[in-house]
Design an enzyme around this catalytic site. Structure first.
Site, PDB file in Angstrom:
ATOM      1  N   ASP A 140     -16.320  -6.433  10.777  1.00 50.34           N
ATOM      2  CA  ASP A 140     -15.893  -6.841   9.440  1.00 50.34           C
ATOM      3  C   ASP A 140     -15.884  -8.356   9.281  1.00 50.34           C
ATOM      4  O   ASP A 140     -15.643  -8.859   8.184  1.00 50.34           O
ATOM      5  CB  ASP A 140     -14.507  -6.260   9.131  1.00 50.34           C
ATOM      6  CG  ASP A 140     -14.594  -5.064   8.202  1.00 50.34           C
ATOM      7  OD1 ASP A 140     -15.715  -4.590   7.957  1.00 50.34           O
ATOM      8  OD2 ASP A 140     -13.549  -4.611   7.711  1.00 50.34           O
ATOM      9  N   ASP A 446      -3.573   4.714   9.283  1.00 52.38           N
ATOM     10  CA  ASP A 446      -3.658   5.747  10.311  1.00 52.38           C
ATOM     11  C   ASP A 446      -2.577   6.813  10.148  1.00 52.38           C
ATOM     12  O   ASP A 446      -2.862   8.022  10.203  1.00 52.38           O
ATOM     13  CB  ASP A 446      -3.577   5.115  11.713  1.00 52.38           C
ATOM     14  CG  ASP A 446      -2.572   3.976  11.788  1.00 52.38           C
ATOM     15  OD1 ASP A 446      -1.664   3.926  10.929  1.00 52.38           O
ATOM     16  OD2 ASP A 446      -2.677   3.134  12.685  1.00 52.38           O
TER      17      ASP A 446
END
Length: 732
Positions: A140, A446
């Site tokens: 990223d 998550d």
């Protein structure tokens, strides 16, 4: 060997010795009830000083008791899993599913490329058929430095993978292995090969670190691979096209190591970034990898690891698929979570980063109550569950009847075709980030993703093998640790206060006991208020001469003493039993307090501001590197301050406030010793004294240390001023 087709591939066993824990819980419960009885029967009259302070203390104790109940509930029924890899091999060796491994990185300065490729190489070297392994790196940061490191890793893998098999290397991260391994002296030929591979690794590492330090790629390097041309069009790390390069094509018969064995597929991806589009942090990166990998390898099982979390156990994949391929229970399993463990911990774990008790007791407790949460790394998922599929009995897979999907396109065509899947606009007007892939809109994507999977009927498994599956890098400064826990607690509380709360989203979908178990983590941030009250108010009341606890000669002091002693003694015994030290336990108590007073407070505050429309969620990357002097102090277990931060201002202010109140309270007791005033304030003096003792590193950082890790002068001046002001206001 006899037929083992009817034998399970894993077994589940309940923890032993839970009668002792149940007895401990009953004793604490009785003690807490007696404390409540005292609080309710001794509330000061309306005209008496300290009535509201007393009521506030009672409310704080109510919260502590409620949270203790949640903790106890989680710990009531821990279970442990054990796999049978020998049975798996005998039954399914030729029918293993394909595995896609996702590694995520975001910034080459915070997460050095040399560290990233060690993680990549460690998962490429799994004890698993290489033609069924595909490794994807999501960058990223869009860094040419990371791409260069990956290119180096792809070349070194041709030597490293056969070396791992020949020498049965563990762990299979080159850096971790050569740091601890001893050169074999038995056979000269083996010793020569060992030394040669080590030198090749060190040369590669030096090239990568030199390139990273310079921050640029030479013209010669640009000619080595067509992928470097992509960076001629790159405007910045936040504004660039999709960069996708298949560095090793596992389908190519020529993609072999030096011994002629197949290599795993290796793919580099930097998804498209544009300033006008939200990229959704790690969740967005994972979803882009999901789509791209579905066209290249389409692995049935997906493992994701953080870039600093290298594989420490080459058999982790086989362990995981024991759960998925078990004939009786495997079709119910959605994901298998391994614990997060760290390699750079000091002997006494100065920042309490080991998570030993969570890993050994609380996550097995969640497993016993319905399934562990997904913690973002070291987790194996079925691909279909990440794509939104609900559980049904028809999900049972005939592993021996699966056929491999063949990709007919050439590498160049496949790369161009897949780029659109990682574009900024691909997810517009789709269910990605909602019903498909990882969830968006939360700093802890998550937890919310794992909860959604469980709500769709899938079972999760917690597996904690003797040899840890993954080892990562723990924070090496106090501020890193506090900021990390601030992000976790903020995201967890955001889930609790939203429609994704387990009591809302999980209503009638997951067991009630699992809904309560989730709250142990989701309510971390809410602990700040009661803790801050207990740290501040009793000390200020001591300064003013207001007693909030029973006299030391009064029998009502016994419940307080009993609960404190038994609770802390059990905590110490548990901590040492799971591998900690006495000093490590004390450090754990200190960090428990510091996190509640700062990380959880700011996490709680940010949630309130977000609900009022004044704040937005953000993702903060924890640094994986530190200066040499910082690293040295960390090894010496000297607490690191060094930077100006509101968190340090709060810690220093409260430490000084308790010191001032302790001195003032002692002066009051000494001045009136004949009237036995000390009996009324013994517990408050002890509480205040304990807070002073636990804050010794802060006093050293404020006044005694002269190194760069001491408390900044600005923080010292502000905290002294705030502490004096608080004491003055309490007296007048």
């Amino acid at each position: 060997m006899g037929d083992n087709n009817g034998l399970p591939l894993f077994v589940t066993k309940s923890a032993k010795g839970r009668i002792l824990f149940q007895l401990y819980a009953i004793l604490i419960f009785v003690g807490v009830c007696l404390i409540f009885l005292y609080r309710l029967s001794h509330i000061p009259r309306r005209e008496e000083a300290g009535r509201w302070a007393w009521i506030g203390l009672f409310l704080s104790e109510l919260w502590f008791s409620f949270y203790w109940f949640l903790t106890t509930f989680v710990r009531l029924n821990p279970i442990y899993r054990y796999t049978f890899k020998d049975r798996l091999s005998l039954r399914y060796e030729k029918f293993f599913p394909s595995i896609d491994i996702f590694v995520c990185t975001a910034d080459p300065m915070i997460e050095p490329p040399a560290m990233v490729i060690n993680t990549v190489l460690s998962v490429m070297a799994y004890d698993y058929p290489p033609e069924k392994l595909s490794v994807y790196l999501s960058d990223d940061g869009g860094s040419v430095l990371t791409f260069y490191a990956m290119l180096e890793a792809s070349r070194f893998s041709k030597i490293w993978l056969p070396f791992c098999k020949k020498f049965k290397v563990e762990p299979r991260s080159p850096e971790a292995y050569f740091r601890t391994a001893v050169e074999p002296l038995g056979e000269p030929a083996m010793a020569k090969e060992w030394t040669s591979v080590k030198k090749l690794y060190e040369d590669m590492k030096k090239r990568i670190e030199t390139t990273t330090k310079l921050g640029l790629i030479s013209e010669e390097m640009y000619q080595e691979h067509k992928g470097f041309k992509e960076w001629t069009l790159l405007a910045s790390k936040r504004d660039h096209q999709t960069i996708l390069q298949i560095l090793i094509n596992g389908r190519d018969p020529n993609a072999v190591d030096i011994e002629g064995q197949s290599l795993p597929t290796l793919v580099y991806l930097a998804r498209e970034k544009r300033p006008q589009y939200h990229h959704n942090f790690k969740a967005g990166a994972m979803n882009a990898l999901l789509r791209v990998s579905s066209k290249i390898s389409d692995g049935l099982i997906i493992l994701n690891v953080d870039c600093d979390m290298y594989s420490n156990n080459s058999e982790s994949v086989r362990d995981a698929i024991c759960f998925f391929m078990d004939e009786e229970e495997g079709h119910k399993v959605g994901f298998v979570q391994f614990p997060q463990t760290f390699e750079n911990l000091t002997k006494n774990d100065v920042y309490s980063s080991s998570l030993n008790v969570i890993n050994e007791v609380e996550l097995p407790g969640l497993d016993g109550n319905g399934g562990p949460c997904y913690v973002g790394s070291g987790c194996f998922h079925r691909r279909e569950i990440l794509c939104g599929q609900n559980y049904s009995k028809e999900c049972k897979v005939d592993w021996k009847g699966l056929t491999k999907r063949e990709v007919e396109q050439s590498i160049s065509v496949l790369e161009e075709t897949c780029k659109v899947l990682a574009s900024c606009t691909y997810e517009e007007n789709t269910q990605w980030g909602k019903e498909m892939g990882l969830k968006y809109g939360c700093p802890v994507e998550d937890i919310i993703t794992g909860l959604a999977i469980q709500c769709r009927g899938w079972r999760s498994i917690y597996f904690n093998p003797k040899r840890k599956g993954f080892l990562g890098v723990a924070p090496t400064t106090l501020l890193q640790s506090l900021v990390q826990h601030k992000r976790w607690s903020e995201g967890d509380f955001q889930i609790f206060a939203s429609r994704y709360s387990p009591f809302v989203m999980g209503y009638k979908k997951i067991p009630l006991k699992l809904q309560f178990s989730y709250c142990y983590f989701l309510l971390w941030a809410a602990n700040c208020l009661a803790t801050l009250y207990y740290v501040v108010v009793p000390s200020l009341c001591l300064l003013r001469g207001i007693s909030l606890f029973p006299e030391i000669s009064n029998s009502w002091v016994l419940p307080f003493a009993f609960v404190i002693f038994v609770h802390r003694a059990y905590s110490l015994g548990e901590f040492v039993f799971f591998g900690g030290t006495l000093q490590g336990w004390w450090n754990d108590q200190r960090m428990w307090l510091y996190k509640r007073m700062t990380s959880y407070f700011f996490g709680f505050l940010d949630n309130i501001l977000r609900l009022l429309g004044f704040s937005k969620s953000a993702f903060v990357i924890t640094a994986k590197v530190a200066d040499d002097d910082v690293s040295q102090r960390y090894k010496q277990e000297i607490m690191e301050f060094g930077a100006s931060s509101p968190m340090f201002t709060i810690l220093a202010t409260l430490a000084l406030l308790n010191a001032f109140c302790f001195i003032g309270g002692l002066m009051r007791v000494i001045a009136d010793v004949e009237n036995l005033v000390w009996e009324r304030f013994t517990l408050q003096i002890l509480l205040c004294g304990m807070l002073i003792f636990i804050n010794l590193p802060i006093y050293q950082g404020l006044f005694l240390r002269k190194d760069n890790g001491s408390m900044p002068t600005s923080v010292t001046c502000q905290s002294i001023m705030f502490a004096i002001l608080a004491c003055a206001l309490s007296l007048y």
